[in-house]
Motif scaffolding. Structure first.
Motif, PDB file in Angstrom:
ATOM      1  N   SER A 261       0.737  -1.109  -0.014  1.00  0.00           N
ATOM      2  CA  SER A 261      -0.087   0.073  -0.225  1.00  0.00           C
ATOM      3  C   SER A 261       1.000   1.395  -0.162  1.00  0.00           C
ATOM      4  O   SER A 261       0.372   2.362  -0.429  1.00  0.00           O
ATOM      5  CB  SER A 261      -0.990   0.061   1.150  1.00  0.00           C
ATOM      6  OG  SER A 261      -0.201   0.122   2.288  1.00  0.00           O
ATOM      7  N   LYS A 262       2.316   1.382   0.338  1.00  0.00           N
ATOM      8  CA  LYS A 262       3.070   2.279   0.772  1.00  0.00           C
ATOM      9  C   LYS A 262       3.991   2.712  -0.147  1.00  0.00           C
ATOM     10  O   LYS A 262       4.413   3.509  -0.707  1.00  0.00           O
ATOM     11  CB  LYS A 262       3.474   2.374   1.983  1.00  0.00           C
ATOM     12  CG  LYS A 262       2.424   2.536   3.038  1.00  0.00           C
ATOM     13  CD  LYS A 262       2.911   2.767   4.499  1.00  0.00           C
ATOM     14  CE  LYS A 262       2.203   2.790   5.441  1.00  0.00           C
ATOM     15  NZ  LYS A 262       2.627   2.954   6.800  1.00  0.00           N
ATOM     16  N   LEU A 263       4.443   1.381  -1.067  1.00  0.00           N
ATOM     17  CA  LEU A 263       5.657   1.542  -1.996  1.00  0.00           C
ATOM     18  C   LEU A 263       4.948   1.607  -3.522  1.00  0.00           C
ATOM     19  O   LEU A 263       4.091   0.894  -3.962  1.00  0.00           O
ATOM     20  CB  LEU A 263       6.481   0.152  -2.087  1.00  0.00           C
ATOM     21  CG  LEU A 263       7.235  -0.154  -0.741  1.00  0.00           C
ATOM     22  CD1 LEU A 263       7.901  -1.408  -0.857  1.00  0.00           C
ATOM     23  CD2 LEU A 263       8.311   0.972  -0.496  1.00  0.00           C
ATOM     24  N   PRO A 264       5.514   2.406  -4.177  1.00  0.00           N
ATOM     25  CA  PRO A 264       5.144   2.824  -5.270  1.00  0.00           C
ATOM     26  C   PRO A 264       5.443   1.818  -6.584  1.00  0.00           C
ATOM     27  O   PRO A 264       6.574   1.140  -6.358  1.00  0.00           O
ATOM     28  CB  PRO A 264       5.607   4.266  -6.014  1.00  0.00           C
ATOM     29  CG  PRO A 264       6.904   4.227  -5.173  1.00  0.00           C
ATOM     30  CD  PRO A 264       6.656   3.488  -3.761  1.00  0.00           C
ATOM     31  N   ILE A 265       5.007   2.100  -7.668  1.00  0.00           N
ATOM     32  CA  ILE A 265       5.371   1.289  -8.910  1.00  0.00           C
ATOM     33  C   ILE A 265       6.420   2.311  -9.642  1.00  0.00           C
ATOM     34  O   ILE A 265       5.600   3.382 -10.390  1.00  0.00           O
ATOM     35  CB  ILE A 265       4.044   0.853  -9.748  1.00  0.00           C
ATOM     36  CG1 ILE A 265       3.272  -0.116  -9.053  1.00  0.00           C
ATOM     37  CG2 ILE A 265       4.733   0.045 -11.241  1.00  0.00           C
ATOM     38  CD1 ILE A 265       1.931  -0.297  -9.693  1.00  0.00           C
ATOM     39  N   ILE A 266       7.514   1.684  -9.901  1.00  0.00           N
ATOM     40  CA  ILE A 266       8.401   2.888 -10.407  1.00  0.00           C
ATOM     41  C   ILE A 266       9.378   2.028 -11.349  1.00  0.00           C
ATOM     42  O   ILE A 266       9.683   0.747 -11.365  1.00  0.00           O
ATOM     43  CB  ILE A 266       9.318   3.459  -9.318  1.00  0.00           C
ATOM     44  CG1 ILE A 266      10.218   2.503  -8.596  1.00  0.00           C
ATOM     45  CG2 ILE A 266       8.580   4.280  -8.548  1.00  0.00           C
ATOM     46  CD1 ILE A 266      11.325   2.913  -7.885  1.00  0.00           C
ATOM     47  N   GLY A 267       9.657   2.775 -12.488  1.00  0.00           N
ATOM     48  CA  GLY A 267      10.820   2.253 -13.529  1.00  0.00           C
ATOM     49  C   GLY A 267      10.293   0.858 -14.095  1.00  0.00           C
ATOM     50  O   GLY A 267       9.106   0.624 -14.284  1.00  0.00           O
ATOM     51  N   PRO A 277       5.909  -4.072 -11.540  1.00  0.00           N
ATOM     52  CA  PRO A 277       7.380  -3.814 -11.320  1.00  0.00           C
ATOM     53  C   PRO A 277       7.713  -2.827 -10.032  1.00  0.00           C
ATOM     54  O   PRO A 277       7.273  -1.607 -10.003  1.00  0.00           O
ATOM     55  CB  PRO A 277       7.581  -2.817 -12.481  1.00  0.00           C
ATOM     56  CG  PRO A 277       6.238  -2.326 -12.852  1.00  0.00           C
ATOM     57  CD  PRO A 277       5.555  -3.323 -12.516  1.00  0.00           C
ATOM     58  N   VAL A 278       8.072  -3.449  -8.798  1.00  0.00           N
ATOM     59  CA  VAL A 278       8.102  -2.711  -7.560  1.00  0.00           C
ATOM     60  C   VAL A 278       9.698  -2.554  -7.146  1.00  0.00           C
ATOM     61  O   VAL A 278      10.312  -2.970  -7.798  1.00  0.00           O
ATOM     62  CB  VAL A 278       7.555  -3.404  -6.389  1.00  0.00           C
ATOM     63  CG1 VAL A 278       5.956  -3.640  -6.560  1.00  0.00           C
ATOM     64  CG2 VAL A 278       8.244  -4.699  -6.316  1.00  0.00           C
ATOM     65  N   PRO A 279       9.895  -1.568  -6.561  1.00  0.00           N
ATOM     66  CA  PRO A 279      11.126  -1.133  -6.139  1.00  0.00           C
ATOM     67  C   PRO A 279      11.872  -2.060  -4.958  1.00  0.00           C
ATOM     68  O   PRO A 279      12.942  -2.157  -5.037  1.00  0.00           O
ATOM     69  CB  PRO A 279      11.255   0.352  -5.354  1.00  0.00           C
ATOM     70  CG  PRO A 279       9.750   0.450  -4.918  1.00  0.00           C
ATOM     71  CD  PRO A 279       9.001  -0.307  -5.967  1.00  0.00           C
ATOM     72  N   ILE A 280      10.994  -2.924  -4.165  1.00  0.00           N
ATOM     73  CA  ILE A 280      11.627  -3.721  -3.553  1.00  0.00           C
ATOM     74  C   ILE A 280      10.733  -5.150  -3.438  1.00  0.00           C
ATOM     75  O   ILE A 280       9.653  -4.932  -3.817  1.00  0.00           O
ATOM     76  CB  ILE A 280      11.528  -3.132  -2.109  1.00  0.00           C
ATOM     77  CG1 ILE A 280      12.543  -4.012  -1.247  1.00  0.00           C
ATOM     78  CG2 ILE A 280      10.311  -2.868  -1.410  1.00  0.00           C
ATOM     79  CD1 ILE A 280      12.790  -3.389   0.039  1.00  0.00           C
ATOM     80  N   VAL A 281      11.342  -5.986  -3.234  1.00  0.00           N
ATOM     81  CA  VAL A 281      10.573  -7.532  -3.292  1.00  0.00           C
ATOM     82  C   VAL A 281      10.856  -8.376  -2.343  1.00  0.00           C
ATOM     83  O   VAL A 281      12.273  -8.449  -1.979  1.00  0.00           O
ATOM     84  CB  VAL A 281      10.571  -7.767  -4.779  1.00  0.00           C
ATOM     85  CG1 VAL A 281      12.041  -8.566  -5.074  1.00  0.00           C
ATOM     86  CG2 VAL A 281       9.482  -8.969  -4.686  1.00  0.00           C
TER      87      VAL A 281
END
Length: 391
Positions: A261-267, A277-281
């Motif tokens: 809910s808090k991490l954006p979808i980036i790049g 596509p998430v910045p952390i997984v």
């Protein structure tokens, strides 16, 4: 290989000839060999000639036999050509066709063969049982596999390579070269097994069995790891309550609800996770060499490299071990933290679903404190900067 005549004062090479030069037809070679089959296939009882008892096919097996050692059916194909043609493919096709034959079907074929030979067909079953050393038919032991014997004046490299490759993968193919020579108006026959080579046969059999065993083991391992991955996926959904998951073979990727809910979808981070596509997984990985499960947290690639380096620096300050790629501007992924649990020394099939769930629960509980610290770093960041390219 040339054959020589040893004389009192000299060694004279025999003249190599051919079947066609001596007007010996393929059928004649077949007729002679069927009554002297030990020459090319020891321990074999011929039960049919030109066998073709199947529907929708006019193809015929030159000679069909039974191996006395392990009750296998034997497909024997003969060619008088100099390269063997494509007889290995033909024999494999025939082997598939007869692989389901029962004891009674072979007896029926043998009865027909004996009748054509002007012999008593009533002896068929008795002769087969005598050949096998059995007192009565045993369907469970009969014709559990098929052996192939190819006999030709010579074999091409393509054919012998194919035969050796098929042998490595569990088939049993013997290539026997029948090379005629001429001596004083007589035709001599040099009979040489070329696949497998006699001096290397035991070794090749052991190597082939080892390779088959390794392939079986790999297949069993692959099936087991995929089963464990399915249990992990169920655990991720039901126990962790992840809102995103994707399984790739033995790896299960996910995000806890709070992160999702808090991490954006980036790049284009984590392209293989095409849905998100998430910045952390986070991902669970089934360990194969040392049986166990590993939980990994990794940071993906950002368009804003300086913002990514800032996150890496703050995670290090918080006490996390970051792999060395984390400081490189071109780093695509950075492992933040990982932990794992190994199963006891048990076989894959002994690893139960309950054992897997207990292991997952233990890993997740051990990692709870790390997750909390990672959250503090991540959620303190201004993620609006994530997609701003660095100067």
């Amino acid at each position: 290989m040339t054959i020589y005549e040893l004389k009192a004062d000299e060694i004279v090479p025999l003249a190599e000839t051919s079947f066609s030069a001596n007007e010996i037809r393929e059928r004649e070679v077949q007729r002679i060999l069927k009554d002297n089959i030990e020459v090319i296939s020891p321990g074999t009882l011929i039960v049919s000639e030109e066998f073709g008892h199947w529907e929708e096919s006019r193809r015929r097996i030159d000679l069909l036999g039974i191996d006395s050692e392990d009750a296998r059916l034997v497909v024997i194909e003969l060619k008088r050509t100099q390269d063997g043609g494509h007889m290995e493919l033909q024999a494999v096709r025939y082997s598939a066709m007869i692989s389901t034959m029962t004891f009674q079907q072979v007896v029926d074929a043998f009865e027909s063969y004996l009748q054509k030979q002007n012999r008593d067909p009533e002896e068929a079953e008795e002769l087969i049982l005598k050949h096998l050393g059995w007192d009565e038919p045993d369907e469970e032991s009969f014709a559990q596999d098929v052996r192939i014997v190819l006999a030709s004046a010579d074999f091409s490299r393509e054919l012998t390579s194919s035969a050796m490759w098929l042998n490595e993968r569990g088939l049993d193919i013997t290539c026997v070269r029948l090379r005629p020579y001429s001596l004083d108006g007589r035709v001599l026959l040099d009979v040489q097994p070329v696949v497998p080579l006699p001096e290397a046969e035991d070794y090749q059999i052991k190597i082939a069995e080892k390779q088959r065993s390794e392939r079986r083991s790999k297949n069993e391992d692959r099936g087991a790891t995929h089963r464990i991955a399915q249990v992990i996926e169920n655990f991720v959904i039901s126990s962790i309550g992840a809102t995103f998951e994707q399984r790739h073979g033995k790896m299960v990727f996910f995000l806890p609800k709070s992160w999702d809910s808090k991490l954006p979808i980036i790049g284009d981070s984590w392209k293989k996770l095409s849905q998100r596509p998430v910045p952390i997984v986070l991902w669970f990985n089934v360990l194969k060499k040392k049986k166990g499960i590993k939980l990994v947290v990794e940071l993906g690639r950002f368009p804003n490299k300086s913002f990514r380096q800032e996150i890496v620096r703050d995670l290090r300050t918080a006490g996390f071990t970051i792999d060395k790629r984390g400081d490189r501007p071109d780093a695509r992924y950075t492992r933040i933290q990982s932990t794992h649990k190994l199963f006891a020394e048990v076989s894959w099939e002994d690893i139960s679903d309950s054992m897997i769930n207990e292991t997952l629960e233990s890993i997740w509980n051990d990692f709870a404190a790390h997750l909390s610290s990672i959250e503090q770093v991540l959620f303190s960041k201004d993620w609006t900067k994530a997609e701003i390219p660095s100067g």
